[in-house]
Design a protein around this motif. Sequence first.
Motif, PDB file in Angstrom:
ATOM      1  N   PHE A 110       0.819  -1.212   0.000  1.00  0.00           N
ATOM      2  CA  PHE A 110       0.000   0.000   0.000  1.00  0.00           C
ATOM      3  C   PHE A 110       0.852   1.262   0.000  1.00  0.00           C
ATOM      4  O   PHE A 110       0.487   2.267  -0.614  1.00  0.00           O
ATOM      5  CB  PHE A 110      -0.955  -0.012   1.195  1.00  0.00           C
ATOM      6  N   ILE A 111       1.984   1.243   0.670  1.00  0.00           N
ATOM      7  CA  ILE A 111       2.891   2.398   0.643  1.00  0.00           C
ATOM      8  C   ILE A 111       3.390   2.646  -0.776  1.00  0.00           C
ATOM      9  O   ILE A 111       3.451   3.795  -1.242  1.00  0.00           O
ATOM     10  CB  ILE A 111       4.072   2.172   1.603  1.00  0.00           C
ATOM     11  N   ILE A 112       3.714   1.577  -1.493  1.00  0.00           N
ATOM     12  CA  ILE A 112       4.179   1.726  -2.878  1.00  0.00           C
ATOM     13  C   ILE A 112       3.070   2.310  -3.744  1.00  0.00           C
ATOM     14  O   ILE A 112       3.310   3.244  -4.529  1.00  0.00           O
ATOM     15  CB  ILE A 112       4.645   0.367  -3.432  1.00  0.00           C
ATOM     16  N   GLU A 113       1.862   1.784  -3.617  1.00  0.00           N
ATOM     17  CA  GLU A 113       0.754   2.271  -4.448  1.00  0.00           C
ATOM     18  C   GLU A 113       0.457   3.744  -4.165  1.00  0.00           C
ATOM     19  O   GLU A 113       0.305   4.544  -5.103  1.00  0.00           O
ATOM     20  CB  GLU A 113      -0.493   1.424  -4.211  1.00  0.00           C
ATOM     21  N   PHE A 120       3.280  10.300  -9.345  1.00  0.00           N
ATOM     22  CA  PHE A 120       2.992  10.299 -10.781  1.00  0.00           C
ATOM     23  C   PHE A 120       1.521  10.543 -11.106  1.00  0.00           C
ATOM     24  O   PHE A 120       1.178  10.693 -12.285  1.00  0.00           O
ATOM     25  CB  PHE A 120       3.413   8.955 -11.394  1.00  0.00           C
ATOM     26  N   GLY A 121       0.653  10.551 -10.095  1.00  0.00           N
ATOM     27  CA  GLY A 121      -0.766  10.695 -10.365  1.00  0.00           C
ATOM     28  C   GLY A 121      -1.386   9.358 -10.711  1.00  0.00           C
ATOM     29  O   GLY A 121      -0.692   8.353 -10.869  1.00  0.00           O
ATOM     30  N   PRO A 122      -2.713   9.315 -10.849  1.00  0.00           N
ATOM     31  CA  PRO A 122      -3.399   8.050 -11.113  1.00  0.00           C
ATOM     32  C   PRO A 122      -3.405   7.633 -12.586  1.00  0.00           C
ATOM     33  O   PRO A 122      -3.962   6.594 -12.926  1.00  0.00           O
ATOM     34  CB  PRO A 122      -4.821   8.330 -10.633  1.00  0.00           C
ATOM     35  N   GLU A 123      -2.811   8.443 -13.465  1.00  0.00           N
ATOM     36  CA  GLU A 123      -2.892   8.163 -14.895  1.00  0.00           C
ATOM     37  C   GLU A 123      -2.050   6.938 -15.279  1.00  0.00           C
ATOM     38  O   GLU A 123      -1.077   6.588 -14.628  1.00  0.00           O
ATOM     39  CB  GLU A 123      -2.410   9.371 -15.715  1.00  0.00           C
TER      40      GLU A 123
END
Length: 293
Positions: A110-113, A120-123
């Motif tokens: 979860f930390i990575i996500e 970088f944003g959700p794109e």
Amino acid sequence: MDPDLVLLLNGITSGLLLGGLYAAAACGLAVSFGMLDIVNIAHPALMVAGGFLVVVIGTALGLDPLLVAVLLALPFYLLGTGIYTVYHHFFERRGDEALQGLAFFFGVMFIIEVGLVMAFGPEQRFLDPPYAYVTWRLGEIDVPLRMLVPGLLAMAAIGALWLFLQRSFTGLAIAAVAQDAEALRLMAIDPVRIKRFAFGISIALAAVAGGALVVVQPVEPSSGQVFIGRVFAVCIMGGMGSLPGCILAAFVFGVVENVTATFYGPSWSPAVAFGWLLLVLAFRPQGLFGKAA
């Protein structure tokens, strides 16, 4: 040629190419989960993080994404040794690796996500090397290089790892630590050092898999969640810690998924593929290449 036969042959070919991606994703997990008995649920997330870094570096320097992935293997190896050091210090040496260790890797995932979203944003991100637009046509069968080249890199990485495990002293020690760590101590070999080295290798392979992933398809911060079930299924189906079994299981999984999606729709493909996993385990609980206890 009969249209249905053409569709079947192309489905099998695409499934084998998809299996190459699954093999790339699962070979690192075969080391940590299969050989070291470390349930690294964060492995797919680390693979996606590697894919994002490949996109950033490849775009900035104009390098091939697969070359960037190979170059990232060393930094990811060092990252893996650091993660294992923390895991061993706080969980493994105290005997808390079963549940609390699993929670640790969930936290890492979860930390990575969240870190990827913040950075970088959700794109979605992806790279298109020149060969991504090339498709070889062999009679009625299409072979896109977008999937073939990453698959070949995955096979080369797994082959190199297999030779290292079979032919080097350290590789044999990695195989031994999975079976009897106390025997290594009697031979004046530190099992913790061996496990740290092996876990670093598994994370280095995640970087290679990330480079393969961004060539095959776009990635987003949560893409790792799509692969969690698949990479663990491939690892278990192949036989815990068996790299040849990992390759065969990845191909089987890819072909079953793709042929099912071709003829019956994509919504059926995961159910049928995991059904095959259950069928294999019903007759061979140790997996395709695993050894019976």
